[in-house]
Scaffold this motif. Structure first.
Motif, PDB file in Angstrom:
ATOM      1  N   THR A  11       0.856  -0.987   0.120  1.00  0.00           N
ATOM      2  CA  THR A  11      -0.207  -0.180   0.144  1.00  0.00           C
ATOM      3  C   THR A  11       0.871   1.536   0.206  1.00  0.00           C
ATOM      4  O   THR A  11       2.420   0.980  -0.057  1.00  0.00           O
ATOM      5  CB  THR A  11      -0.919  -0.211   1.125  1.00  0.00           C
ATOM      6  N   GLY A  12      -0.189   2.531  -0.552  1.00  0.00           N
ATOM      7  CA  GLY A  12       0.958   3.391  -0.628  1.00  0.00           C
ATOM      8  C   GLY A  12       1.256   4.321   0.785  1.00  0.00           C
ATOM      9  O   GLY A  12       0.945   5.343   0.466  1.00  0.00           O
ATOM     10  N   GLY A  13       2.546   3.828   1.189  1.00  0.00           N
ATOM     11  CA  GLY A  13       3.353   4.990   2.185  1.00  0.00           C
ATOM     12  C   GLY A  13       4.236   4.714   2.361  1.00  0.00           C
ATOM     13  O   GLY A  13       5.303   4.173   0.735  1.00  0.00           O
ATOM     14  N   MET A  37      -0.914  -4.125  -5.223  1.00  0.00           N
ATOM     15  CA  MET A  37      -0.187  -2.919  -5.370  1.00  0.00           C
ATOM     16  C   MET A  37      -1.847  -2.177  -5.109  1.00  0.00           C
ATOM     17  O   MET A  37      -2.257  -2.115  -6.423  1.00  0.00           O
ATOM     18  CB  MET A  37       0.658  -3.086  -6.473  1.00  0.00           C
ATOM     19  N   THR A  38      -1.782  -1.730  -4.532  1.00  0.00           N
ATOM     20  CA  THR A  38      -2.626  -0.221  -3.797  1.00  0.00           C
ATOM     21  C   THR A  38      -2.371   0.998  -5.112  1.00  0.00           C
ATOM     22  O   THR A  38      -1.218   1.161  -5.833  1.00  0.00           O
ATOM     23  CB  THR A  38      -3.177   0.267  -2.871  1.00  0.00           C
ATOM     24  N   GLU A  39      -3.435   1.477  -5.598  1.00  0.00           N
ATOM     25  CA  GLU A  39      -2.807   2.636  -6.728  1.00  0.00           C
ATOM     26  C   GLU A  39      -2.215   3.395  -5.915  1.00  0.00           C
ATOM     27  O   GLU A  39      -1.039   4.036  -6.869  1.00  0.00           O
ATOM     28  CB  GLU A  39      -4.115   3.519  -6.901  1.00  0.00           C
ATOM     29  N   SER A  40      -2.005   3.569  -4.655  1.00  0.00           N
ATOM     30  CA  SER A  40      -0.794   4.928  -4.012  1.00  0.00           C
ATOM     31  C   SER A  40      -0.237   3.885  -3.872  1.00  0.00           C
ATOM     32  O   SER A  40       0.913   4.750  -4.378  1.00  0.00           O
ATOM     33  CB  SER A  40      -1.477   5.094  -2.573  1.00  0.00           C
ATOM     34  N   ALA A  41      -0.192   3.199  -3.890  1.00  0.00           N
ATOM     35  CA  ALA A  41       1.292   2.193  -4.079  1.00  0.00           C
ATOM     36  C   ALA A  41       2.515   2.742  -5.349  1.00  0.00           C
ATOM     37  O   ALA A  41       3.925   2.952  -5.526  1.00  0.00           O
ATOM     38  CB  ALA A  41       1.398   0.845  -3.579  1.00  0.00           C
ATOM     39  N   ALA A  88       1.494  -1.601   5.628  1.00  0.00           N
ATOM     40  CA  ALA A  88      -0.142  -0.980   5.540  1.00  0.00           C
ATOM     41  C   ALA A  88      -0.084   0.385   6.195  1.00  0.00           C
ATOM     42  O   ALA A  88       0.251   0.504   7.093  1.00  0.00           O
ATOM     43  CB  ALA A  88      -0.778  -2.284   6.593  1.00  0.00           C
ATOM     44  N   THR A  89      -0.739   0.905   4.974  1.00  0.00           N
ATOM     45  CA  THR A  89      -1.304   2.138   5.748  1.00  0.00           C
ATOM     46  C   THR A  89      -2.422   1.861   6.652  1.00  0.00           C
ATOM     47  O   THR A  89      -3.389   1.193   7.061  1.00  0.00           O
ATOM     48  CB  THR A  89      -1.594   3.229   4.396  1.00  0.00           C
ATOM     49  N   ALA A  90      -2.835   3.832   6.984  1.00  0.00           N
ATOM     50  CA  ALA A  90      -3.819   3.799   8.431  1.00  0.00           C
ATOM     51  C   ALA A  90      -4.810   3.174   6.665  1.00  0.00           C
ATOM     52  O   ALA A  90      -5.833   3.311   7.430  1.00  0.00           O
ATOM     53  CB  ALA A  90      -3.918   5.149   8.319  1.00  0.00           C
ATOM     54  N   ASN A  91      -4.950   3.580   5.931  1.00  0.00           N
ATOM     55  CA  ASN A  91      -5.682   3.727   4.790  1.00  0.00           C
ATOM     56  C   ASN A  91      -6.159   2.199   4.916  1.00  0.00           C
ATOM     57  O   ASN A  91      -7.626   1.778   4.863  1.00  0.00           O
ATOM     58  CB  ASN A  91      -5.900   4.076   3.933  1.00  0.00           C
ATOM     59  N   ILE A  92      -5.401   1.469   4.955  1.00  0.00           N
ATOM     60  CA  ILE A  92      -5.873   0.127   4.849  1.00  0.00           C
ATOM     61  C   ILE A  92      -6.133  -0.848   5.609  1.00  0.00           C
ATOM     62  O   ILE A  92      -7.443  -1.686   5.765  1.00  0.00           O
ATOM     63  CB  ILE A  92      -5.178  -1.073   4.008  1.00  0.00           C
ATOM     64  N   PRO A 120       2.331  -2.338   9.652  1.00  0.00           N
ATOM     65  CA  PRO A 120       1.628  -1.688   9.434  1.00  0.00           C
ATOM     66  C   PRO A 120       3.313  -0.030   9.773  1.00  0.00           C
ATOM     67  O   PRO A 120       4.375  -0.847  10.280  1.00  0.00           O
ATOM     68  CB  PRO A 120       0.873  -0.490  10.461  1.00  0.00           C
ATOM     69  N   ALA A 121       2.400   0.523   8.623  1.00  0.00           N
ATOM     70  CA  ALA A 121       3.997   2.154   8.870  1.00  0.00           C
ATOM     71  C   ALA A 121       3.569   3.605   8.432  1.00  0.00           C
ATOM     72  O   ALA A 121       3.002   3.099   7.152  1.00  0.00           O
ATOM     73  CB  ALA A 121       4.801   1.860   7.801  1.00  0.00           C
ATOM     74  N   MET A 122       3.268   4.080   9.340  1.00  0.00           N
ATOM     75  CA  MET A 122       2.721   5.614   9.657  1.00  0.00           C
ATOM     76  C   MET A 122       3.470   6.127  10.286  1.00  0.00           C
ATOM     77  O   MET A 122       4.177   5.995  10.575  1.00  0.00           O
ATOM     78  CB  MET A 122       1.362   5.142   9.317  1.00  0.00           C
TER      79      MET A 122
HETATM   80  C1  LIG Z   1       4.987  11.225   0.246  1.00  0.00           C
HETATM   81  C2  LIG Z   1       3.786   9.911   0.953  1.00  0.00           C
HETATM   82  C3  LIG Z   1       3.849   9.291   2.414  1.00  0.00           C
HETATM   83  C4  LIG Z   1       2.602   8.673   2.698  1.00  0.00           C
HETATM   84  N1  LIG Z   1       3.381   8.256   3.594  1.00  0.00           N
HETATM   85  C5  LIG Z   1       1.918   7.147   3.950  1.00  0.00           C
HETATM   86  C6  LIG Z   1       2.734   6.571   5.418  1.00  0.00           C
HETATM   87  O1  LIG Z   1       4.111   5.939   5.874  1.00  0.00           O
HETATM   88  N2  LIG Z   1       1.827   5.763   5.604  1.00  0.00           N
HETATM   89  C7  LIG Z   1       0.454   6.434   5.863  1.00  0.00           C
HETATM   90  O2  LIG Z   1      -0.974   5.064   5.813  1.00  0.00           O
HETATM   91  N3  LIG Z   1       0.096   6.768   4.436  1.00  0.00           N
HETATM   92  C8  LIG Z   1       1.033   8.059   3.990  1.00  0.00           C
HETATM   93  N4  LIG Z   1       0.676   8.318   3.109  1.00  0.00           N
HETATM   94  C9  LIG Z   1      -1.047   8.088   2.930  1.00  0.00           C
HETATM   95  C10 LIG Z   1      -1.959   7.142   1.646  1.00  0.00           C
HETATM   96  O3  LIG Z   1      -0.626   7.688   0.753  1.00  0.00           O
HETATM   97  C11 LIG Z   1      -2.889   7.595   1.654  1.00  0.00           C
HETATM   98  O4  LIG Z   1      -4.105   7.412   3.044  1.00  0.00           O
HETATM   99  C12 LIG Z   1      -3.454   6.646   0.689  1.00  0.00           C
HETATM  100  O5  LIG Z   1      -4.626   6.586   0.020  1.00  0.00           O
HETATM  101  C13 LIG Z   1      -2.896   5.361   0.766  1.00  0.00           C
HETATM  102  O6  LIG Z   1      -3.579   3.719  -0.110  1.00  0.00           O
HETATM  103  P1  LIG Z   1      -4.055   2.799   0.113  1.00  0.00           P
HETATM  104  O7  LIG Z   1      -3.903   2.043   1.234  1.00  0.00           O
HETATM  105  O8  LIG Z   1      -4.810   2.108  -0.741  1.00  0.00           O
HETATM  106  O9  LIG Z   1      -2.483   2.607  -0.386  1.00  0.00           O
HETATM  107  C14 LIG Z   1       0.978   8.781   2.081  1.00  0.00           C
HETATM  108  C15 LIG Z   1       0.963   9.632   1.287  1.00  0.00           C
HETATM  109  C16 LIG Z   1       2.260  10.761   0.829  1.00  0.00           C
HETATM  110  C17 LIG Z   1       1.967  11.033  -0.402  1.00  0.00           C
END
Ligand SMILES: Cc1cc2nc3c(=O)[nH]c(=O)nc-3n(C[C@H](O)[C@H](O)[C@H](O)COP(=O)(O)O)c2cc1C
Length: 398
Positions: A11-13, A37-41, A88-92, A120-122
């Motif tokens: 996921t996108g972190g 992979m999620t779109e954000s990843a 794992a993002t807060a989002n997933i 998790p990592a955030m």
């Molecule tokens: C540069 C950048 C870094 C980010 N790092 C994190 C992170 O480490 N952990 C996290 O939970 N969200 C992080 N985010 C926010 C997530 O990308 C965002 O919540 C996104 O919707 C997650 O989508 P996904 O869970 O579908 O991958 C970050 C966003 C940006 C732009």
């Protein structure tokens, strides 16, 4: 060994690139890895890196043209022996905790019967946000597993909890969940590791070159085979392994006290620590001043913990280590007898590619009844495996 399949959700972190190391470690164990992979990843890294390392097509879009007749999120959900979400993002975490399945990853997690592990990592504030904490708790209550993040300096510059757990630890945890050889369940194992310090004054001490790697490998092997493990460790740069009761000590005396406290309840005791043989006769309460050209320190013999255990042992299987620079076998044999050991693991510390500091070892295992098993050069974890194979085979009743 039956080949296992792990579906990795990325996921996108910012820690997204670390997932590559986890995949590489799993692939080295011949585990079949599929990545979603999620779109954000995809904003952070190109799927191609994941494709090359996993050697499978990376799935991103749920509505892509299917490659096979199967519906992909269902086929991956069924294929998985385990799903790992790293990072794992807060989002997933929030989505799964609340039943949302709006992309390939969240839908596959929802559809699988396999164990799902989140790493998790955030940012710390995000991680400590009560909403995120409640979501984590909710998922734990449903049986989802978590590899807790570490505290440290985060990418955003903040310091606190939220740093992705060590990738080696993540891979080890996954491997031990996939291949649980539990031939030591119900057994209690005590392992000692690392050096001890002999204190001279409040700022100075004498120690040795032991890295602790051999003892930690033994403790981890026993844990993965189902034993309840206590690890008494001198100062090392190694992380306390998960699932092991790790007790940190500094001196010979502290090591002795901890070992004696736990000894009676153990089935197997393995002393891989390099405990100091001597300590200064007098500890100086004040820092010794730079006064004369020469400084003479007198040393006295410190407690031989292994010998002491050999004297008081009842049914415990007692294993010692002999790190020798000469007459390896004869020194090891006499140590085995003198200290009433069941096994001794002898290694030649003069060889530069094995022994102290190295991740590999070349050892000879000697048994009480005169057998000698010479092992080729192998990783310390493999040495630990062989050692327990021998002990478990010979001491089935323990
Ligand atoms: C540069 C950048 C870094 C980010 N790092 C994190 C992170 O480490 N952990 C996290 O939970 N969200 C992080 N985010 C926010 C997530 O990308 C965002 O919540 C996104 O919707 C997650 O989508 P996904 O869970 O579908 O991958 C970050 C966003 C940006 C732009």
């Amino acid at each position: 060994m039956e080949r296992k399949t792990v579906v990795i959700g990325v996921t996108g972190g910012v820690a997204v690139y670390k997932a590559l190391d986890v995949i590489s470690r799993l692939r080295k164990k011949n585990i079949d890895v599929h990545v979603i992979m999620t779109e954000s990843a995809g904003e952070f890294v190109n799927p191609l890196s994941f494709q090359s390392l996993s050697q499978n097509m990376v799935v991103t879009n749920m509505f892509d043209e299917p490659k096979h007749w199967e519906i992909q999120h269902i086929s991956l959900a069924k294929k998985a022996d385990l799903m790992l979400i790293v990072p794992a993002t807060a989002n997933i975490i929030g989505k799964v905790a609340n039943g949302i399945a709006d992309d390939m990853l969240s839908t596959t997690i929802m559809a699988t019967h396999a164990p799902v592990v989140f790493a998790p990592a955030m940012n710390t504030n995000m991680y400590l946000n009560p909403i995120v904490q409640n979501n984590i708790q909710k998922l734990k209550d449903y049986g989802y597993k978590f590899i807790e993040p570490e505290s440290g300096r985060l990418a955003c510059g903040d310091v606190g909890a939220g740093k992705l757990a060590d990738t080696e630890l993540i891979a080890d945890k996954v491997i031990s969940m996939l291949y649980p050889i539990k031939d030591m369940s119900g057994k209690k194992v005590l392992v000692t590791a690392g050096p001890t310090w002999s204190l001279i004054d409040p700022v100075r001490f004498i120690t040795n070159r032991s890295s602790g790697k051999m003892g930690y490998a033994i403790a981890e092997e026993a844990r993965d085979r189902g034993a309840e493990v206590t690890l008494v460790s001198g100062p090392t740069s190694l992380k306390a392994p998960f699932g092991i009761n790790t007790i940190n000590i500094t001196t010979n005396e502290e090591m002795l006290n901890e070992v004696l406290e736990h000894f009676n309840s153990q089935d197997i005791v393995i002393k891989a620590a390099a405990v100091a043989d001597y300590k200064p006769v007098e500890y100086s309460q004040n820092k010794i001043k730079k006064a004369s050209n020469e400084l003479v320190l007198n040393f006295a013999k410190d407690t031989d913990i292994l010998k002491k255990l050999g004297e008081i042992k009842q049914n415990q299987v007692l294993v010692g280590f002999a790190a020798e620079s000469n007459d390896l076998i004869s020194n090891a044999e006499s140590k085995l007898k003198k200290k009433n050991l069941d096994y001794i693991v002898a290694n030649d510390i003069t060889s530069s590619d094995t022994g102290f500091q190295s991740s590999e070892n070349r050892v000879i295992i000697l048994t009480r009844d005169g057998e000698k098993l010479s092992l080729e050069k192998m990783s310390k974890r493999e040495v630990a495996q062989k050692l327990f194979d021998i002990i478990n085979d010979k001491h089935k009743e323990v």
